[in-house]
Motif scaffolding. Structure first.
Motif, PDB file in Angstrom:
ATOM      1  N   MET A 268      35.403   1.971  15.047  1.00  0.00           N
ATOM      2  CA  MET A 268      36.661   2.588  14.630  1.00  0.00           C
ATOM      3  C   MET A 268      36.606   3.049  13.180  1.00  0.00           C
ATOM      4  N   LYS A 269      35.771   2.425  12.364  1.00  0.00           N
ATOM      5  CA  LYS A 269      35.617   2.874  10.980  1.00  0.00           C
ATOM      6  C   LYS A 269      35.008   4.276  10.927  1.00  0.00           C
ATOM      7  N   TRP A 270      34.112   4.559  11.889  1.00  0.00           N
ATOM      8  CA  TRP A 270      33.450   5.863  11.916  1.00  0.00           C
ATOM      9  C   TRP A 270      34.242   6.906  12.684  1.00  0.00           C
ATOM     10  N   TYR A 271      35.300   6.477  13.379  1.00  0.00           N
ATOM     11  CA  TYR A 271      36.055   7.417  14.206  1.00  0.00           C
ATOM     12  C   TYR A 271      36.673   8.554  13.397  1.00  0.00           C
ATOM     13  N   PRO A 272      37.291   8.288  12.227  1.00  0.00           N
ATOM     14  CA  PRO A 272      37.839   9.408  11.435  1.00  0.00           C
ATOM     15  C   PRO A 272      36.775  10.427  11.034  1.00  0.00           C
ATOM     16  N   VAL A 273      35.575   9.940  10.682  1.00  0.00           N
ATOM     17  CA  VAL A 273      34.491  10.855  10.315  1.00  0.00           C
ATOM     18  C   VAL A 273      34.117  11.721  11.514  1.00  0.00           C
ATOM     19  N   PHE A 274      34.089  11.113  12.695  1.00  0.00           N
ATOM     20  CA  PHE A 274      33.774  11.826  13.928  1.00  0.00           C
ATOM     21  C   PHE A 274      34.791  12.935  14.194  1.00  0.00           C
ATOM     22  N   ILE A 275      36.075  12.614  14.078  1.00  0.00           N
ATOM     23  CA  ILE A 275      37.128  13.587  14.342  1.00  0.00           C
ATOM     24  C   ILE A 275      37.133  14.697  13.292  1.00  0.00           C
ATOM     25  N   LEU A 276      36.995  14.323  12.027  1.00  0.00           N
ATOM     26  CA  LEU A 276      36.982  15.324  10.961  1.00  0.00           C
ATOM     27  C   LEU A 276      35.780  16.260  11.109  1.00  0.00           C
ATOM     28  N   GLY A 277      34.655  15.708  11.537  1.00  0.00           N
ATOM     29  CA  GLY A 277      33.482  16.546  11.764  1.00  0.00           C
ATOM     30  C   GLY A 277      33.712  17.540  12.879  1.00  0.00           C
ATOM     31  N   LEU A 278      34.357  17.083  13.953  1.00  0.00           N
ATOM     32  CA  LEU A 278      34.643  17.980  15.066  1.00  0.00           C
ATOM     33  C   LEU A 278      35.555  19.127  14.646  1.00  0.00           C
ATOM     34  N   ILE A 279      36.527  18.817  13.797  1.00  0.00           N
ATOM     35  CA  ILE A 279      37.507  19.838  13.415  1.00  0.00           C
ATOM     36  C   ILE A 279      36.976  20.740  12.301  1.00  0.00           C
ATOM     37  N   PHE A 280      36.552  20.135  11.210  1.00  0.00           N
ATOM     38  CA  PHE A 280      36.266  20.905  10.009  1.00  0.00           C
ATOM     39  C   PHE A 280      34.817  21.375   9.882  1.00  0.00           C
ATOM     40  N   VAL A 281      33.945  20.901  10.750  1.00  0.00           N
ATOM     41  CA  VAL A 281      32.551  21.344  10.702  1.00  0.00           C
ATOM     42  C   VAL A 281      32.173  22.101  11.972  1.00  0.00           C
ATOM     43  N   SER A 282      32.474  21.520  13.133  1.00  0.00           N
ATOM     44  CA  SER A 282      32.049  22.170  14.374  1.00  0.00           C
ATOM     45  C   SER A 282      32.820  23.455  14.638  1.00  0.00           C
ATOM     46  N   CYS A 283      34.105  23.505  14.224  1.00  0.00           N
ATOM     47  CA  CYS A 283      34.901  24.719  14.490  1.00  0.00           C
ATOM     48  C   CYS A 283      34.308  25.957  13.815  1.00  0.00           C
ATOM     49  N   PRO A 284      34.113  25.932  12.481  1.00  0.00           N
ATOM     50  CA  PRO A 284      33.525  27.127  11.852  1.00  0.00           C
ATOM     51  C   PRO A 284      32.079  27.367  12.261  1.00  0.00           C
ATOM     52  N   LEU A 285      31.323  26.292  12.514  1.00  0.00           N
ATOM     53  CA  LEU A 285      29.933  26.469  12.939  1.00  0.00           C
ATOM     54  C   LEU A 285      29.862  27.143  14.303  1.00  0.00           C
ATOM     55  N   GLN A 286      30.807  26.807  15.169  1.00  0.00           N
ATOM     56  CA  GLN A 286      30.839  27.444  16.483  1.00  0.00           C
ATOM     57  C   GLN A 286      31.089  28.939  16.351  1.00  0.00           C
ATOM     58  N   VAL A 287      32.039  29.305  15.469  1.00  0.00           N
ATOM     59  CA  VAL A 287      32.301  30.728  15.216  1.00  0.00           C
ATOM     60  C   VAL A 287      31.065  31.402  14.657  1.00  0.00           C
ATOM     61  N   GLY A 288      30.414  30.738  13.710  1.00  0.00           N
ATOM     62  CA  GLY A 288      29.242  31.326  13.091  1.00  0.00           C
ATOM     63  C   GLY A 288      28.089  31.515  14.059  1.00  0.00           C
ATOM     64  N   LEU A 289      27.869  30.524  14.942  1.00  0.00           N
ATOM     65  CA  LEU A 289      26.733  30.601  15.853  1.00  0.00           C
ATOM     66  C   LEU A 289      26.891  31.754  16.844  1.00  0.00           C
ATOM     67  N   VAL A 290      28.063  31.871  17.468  1.00  0.00           N
ATOM     68  CA  VAL A 290      28.230  32.931  18.478  1.00  0.00           C
ATOM     69  C   VAL A 290      28.188  34.309  17.830  1.00  0.00           C
TER      70      VAL A 290
END
Length: 259
Positions: free
Chosen positions: A62-84
Motif C-alpha cells: 500500500m505504500k507503493w500504491y500511490p506511486v503506481f497510480i501516479l505513474g499510470l496517470i502522469f507518466v503512462s498517459c503522455p507516453l501513450q500519446v507520444g508512442l502512437v
C-alpha cells in the motif's frame, strides 16, 4: 471507401522496413519507464498473493500504491500519446526518430495529453461498468483521440474525444476487424516467444493503426465537406414504383460494419 486490412498492414511493413531497430527501441523505452513506477508495487502484490496473511507485505504494498497510480496517470498517459504519434510520424512522414518523438510529442503540451487520455480512459471505464460490450464499442469509438490530441491541439480533451467519435462513426467495426486480423500474431508472441515477440508486434500494430487513422481521417474530411464518390451512369428510366420508407439514421451508434 476505406482500404482493406491488408493495405494497412502493407503500409506498416513498408514504413518499418529498415527501421525495426528504432521501433523496438521505442517500445523498450516505454516499458522501461513504466517498470520504474510499476515494479515495486507489482512485486509486493505478487509476494502478497503467495503469502496473503503477511500484514507487513500488505502494508508495504500500500505504500507503493500511490506511486503506481501516479505513474499510470502522469507518466503512462503522455507516453501513450507520444508512442502512437511517433509511429504515425514514421508511417506518414518516414520519420524514424521514434524514441525521441515518443517523448517530444508525448510530453509536449503535457497537461493537455494527461487530461485527454485520463478522460478517455475514465469514459471507457464507466461504459465498461454497465456491460462489457458497450465498453469495447466506446473504446473503439474513442480510439483516434490520442492522434487528435496532437493533430488538433487547439481542441479541448472532450472535443478531441467527440471528434474521434465522429470520425469513427461507421468505422468502429472496421478497426475491430483490423485488431482481430492480428490475433494470430498475438497468440504467437504470447505463447511461443515468452513475450519477447511483442517488441516487434507492437510497432507493427501501431504503425498499421496509424495508417488506419490517416484513412479514417481522410474519409471524415470527405464526409464533412460533402464530397462523395462519382455517381454511377444514369440507368434508363423505369416505371414508377412505390417509394420505400427509409430507416431512421438518428441512432448515435452503428453496430454493423459498412458494406
Amino acid at each position: 471507401m476505406m482500404k482493406q486490412n491488408q493495405d494497412y498492414k502493407n503500409e506498416a511493413l513498408a514504413a518499418l522496413k529498415g527501421r525495426w531497430a528504432p521501433a523496438v527501441l521505442a517500445v523498450l523505452a516505454f516499458v522501461a519507464v513504466m517498470v520504474v513506477f510499476m515494479a515495486p508495487y507489482e512485486t509486493k502484490a505478487v509476494q502478497l498473493s503467495n503469502d496473503p496473511t503477511n500484514l507487513q507485505l500488505a502494508a508495504d504494498m500500500m505504500k507503493w500504491y500511490p506511486v503506481f497510480i501516479l505513474g499510470l496517470i502522469f507518466v503512462s498517459c503522455p507516453l501513450q500519446v507520444g508512442l502512437v504519434n511517433a509511429f504515425k510520424s514514421l508511417q506518414g512522414d518516414g520519420d524514424d526518430r521514434i524514441t525521441s518523438n515518443e517523448f517530444k510529442l508525448g510530453f509536449g503540451n503535457y497537461w493537455h495529453h494527461v487530461w485527454g487520455v485520463f478522460l478517455n480512459r475514465f469514459f471507457v471505464t464507466l461504459w465498461s461498468l454497465l456491460l462489457f460490450v458497450p465498453g469495447i464499442i466506446k473504446s473503439l469509438s474513442y480510439a483516434m483521440t490520442n492522434y487528435i490530441l496532437v493533430d488538433r491541439p487547439e481542441l479541448s480533451a472532450n472535443e478531441a474525444i467527440n471528434l474521434s467519435k465522429d470520425m469513427m462513426y461507421g468505422h468502429k467495426f472496421d478497426l475491430f476487424y483490423l485488431y482481430l486480423s492480428f490475433a494470430g500474431w498475438f497468440i504467437l508472441c504470447l505463447f511461443f516467444t515468452l513475450g519477447i515477440g511483442f517488441l516487434w508486434f507492437l510497432p507493427y500494430v501501431q504503425t498499421a493503426q496509424a495508417a488506419f487513422y490517416a484513412d479514417v481521417k481522410a474519409d471524415y474530411e470527405r464526409r464533412s465537406s460533402g464530397i462523395s464518390a462519382p455517381a454511377a451512369p444514369t440507368a434508363p428510366a423505369a416505371a414508377p414504383v412505390t417509394p420505400i420508407q427509409r430507416v431512421s439514421e438518428s441512432s448515435d451508434e452503428d453496430f454493423m460494419p459498412k458494406v
